[in-house]
Write a protein that holds these residues in place. Sequence first.
Motif, PDB file in Angstrom:
ATOM      1  N   ALA A  20      -6.272 -12.366  -6.051  1.00 17.36           N
ATOM      2  CA  ALA A  20      -5.836 -10.093  -5.590  1.00 17.36           C
ATOM      3  C   ALA A  20      -6.782  -9.736  -6.998  1.00 17.36           C
ATOM      4  O   ALA A  20      -7.324 -10.396  -8.386  1.00 17.36           O
ATOM      5  N   ALA A  65      -0.842 -11.438  -5.180  1.00 12.36           N
ATOM      6  CA  ALA A  65      -1.221 -11.864  -4.466  1.00 12.36           C
ATOM      7  C   ALA A  65      -2.385 -13.278  -4.490  1.00 12.36           C
ATOM      8  O   ALA A  65      -2.861 -12.224  -5.538  1.00 12.36           O
ATOM      9  N   SER A 102      -2.346  -7.129  -3.376  1.00 12.74           N
ATOM     10  CA  SER A 102      -4.052  -7.707  -3.301  1.00 12.74           C
ATOM     11  C   SER A 102      -4.931  -7.005  -4.545  1.00 12.74           C
ATOM     12  O   SER A 102      -6.000  -7.111  -4.370  1.00 12.74           O
ATOM     13  N   ARG A 135      -5.271  -2.449   1.738  1.00 10.00           N
ATOM     14  CA  ARG A 135      -4.496  -3.361   0.899  1.00 10.00           C
ATOM     15  C   ARG A 135      -3.428  -2.948   0.666  1.00 10.00           C
ATOM     16  O   ARG A 135      -2.870  -1.682   0.041  1.00 10.00           O
TER      17      ARG A 135
END
Length: 114
Positions: free
Chosen positions: A108, A105, A76, A7
Amino acid sequence: RHLAAGRVVLDLGTGGLALLAVMAARAGASRVYALESNAEACEAARRTVAELGLQQVIEVLEGYSTEQPALPEPPSLLVHEILGEVAGCEGAARCVADAHARLLAPGAVAVPAS
């Protein structure tokens, strides 16, 4: 560990040790943006990241998250341990809510959850 792997991570209020940013990088985050509003702590975080050889993964940015323009990659995962001045005068909840609205994002995850 499993939350960070692969991530892009945003660490709000990283502090001089960049502890959560380092943990995310070591857990396999592809990129970590570590934000710190205190200039001295920001410099210390940059030194910490360099000493650990994590500059390719962690980017330390100086400033308040509420004033941060969009990041190159929307994170995220949000991690934070907002304490001190920011938690009291600006409000940790406000910082986290703003990050969700502007920087992260869709979908998230935040740790700790807000």
